[in-house]
Design an enzyme around this catalytic site. Sequence first.
Site: not given
Ligand code: USQ
Length: 396
Positions: A31, A144, A179, A181-182, A185, A211, A253
């Site tokens: 790490d 992801t 994004s 980030y995505h 990946k 998660v 939020t």
């Molecule tokens: N969201 C809210 N309120 C918040 C935070 C997020 O409504 O306070 C919404 C976002 O707009 C989004 C959803 O919740 O539509 C998920 O957001 P998230 O921040 O929980 O997840 P995301 O940004 O997609 O990223 C997380 C991990 C990332 C992983 C991804 C899996 O941080 O490492 O790759 O989840 S996935 O979402 O399936 O792409």
Amino acid sequence: MRILIPGIDGYLGWALAQYLAERGHQVGGVDAGFRRQWVQEMGSRSAIPIAEMPARLAAFEERWGQRLFYQQGDLTDWDFIQRIFKEFRPEAIIHLGQCPSAPYSMIDRQHAVWVQTNNIMGNLNMLYAMHELAPEAHLVKLGTMGEYGTPAMDIPEGFFEVEFRGKKDRLPFPRQAGSWYHQSKVHDSNNTMLACKIWGLRVTDIMQGVVYGTRVDGLESDERLFTRLDFDEAFGTAINRFACQAVIAAPLTLYGSGHQKRGFLPLRDSLQCLALAVENPPLEGEDNYRVFNMFEEVYNVVELAGKVASAAAGLGLNPQVRHIENPRLEMEEHYYRPDRQHLLDLGYQPTHDMEAELRLMLTDLLRYSGRIEEVKEVLLPRIRWDGSRRQSTYLD
Ligand code: USQ
């Protein structure tokens, strides 16, 4: 099995090291310490206090009687990776050593470039290290679900049969990241697929959902073994943020309408699935590059907030759920039906008890509510996909 975990100091990494040791594996890890720095840069900290690495390693050795092979270093440093592969000689690698945050990558140009350089170059070095030094090893690479985006059709596990102008083929399912980030990946998946094709490497590319959760029962009796739990806008995932908001009576939020759907899974299921993937590598005659979609259930964000609010009410809390201007550019009304059969075929048993998981998480967090309260301004989103850094305002 000798399993190397790049990113062992992170949210999943530190919990996974313990889960694998409990199953009798010999664990090694590297790490760079970046996660601690990024969260500090966001003006935040882990809600659950975490020990420094030397204390973590001492606790690990006391608990499992094995000395964890650990080196601090950066995966973009080729000499470092070579040395690790020569010293530890991994039979499998579970690669978690990347920046996992969509918002962090959207801060500005520097952050976008840094995230992509760090993630893509680190993974490419990993593939070269396997090719040159551990061609028999199996890589479990954390991707992801966000690689697929939100297409208006079912999402298969990596590949689909398609017919075009009278010809049929089995092709990679389109990736439409939302994004930088995505997108990093997505680039990883492409590079990894090519490495499998030209060098015959064996890789399981995991498309993981969001998660949540603080722990896995029975593992972390000693506080030095606790894994981190972030709640800032960049490193806190939606449910983890909602739980932290609930314990300090801050509004939950919901971004925009909150109708965005995602696949979610508790930490304990993430560990279970990663262990299943690493213990069941692709066999002779099977595809050497395979893709697993990994999540437990699909919910929209309104449903999630409702579940957190109801679990919190059961503990005597009274959180408010509020809609806030969505700082992201993402589809809010969309179809979402991804497959997730491969892990079930290997024996994955989903927890199916989000309420219980939420109660456990909220109870853990209540002990540390003061730590969240002290930096609670990080709960409001400021990183916007349009780059403006204007703070989102409440919509209700
Ligand atoms: N969201 C809210 N309120 C918040 C935070 C997020 O409504 O306070 C919404 C976002 O707009 C989004 C959803 O919740 O539509 C998920 O957001 P998230 O921040 O929980 O997840 P995301 O940004 O997609 O990223 C997380 C991990 C990332 C992983 C991804 C899996 O941080 O490492 O790759 O989840 S996935 O979402 O399936 O792409």
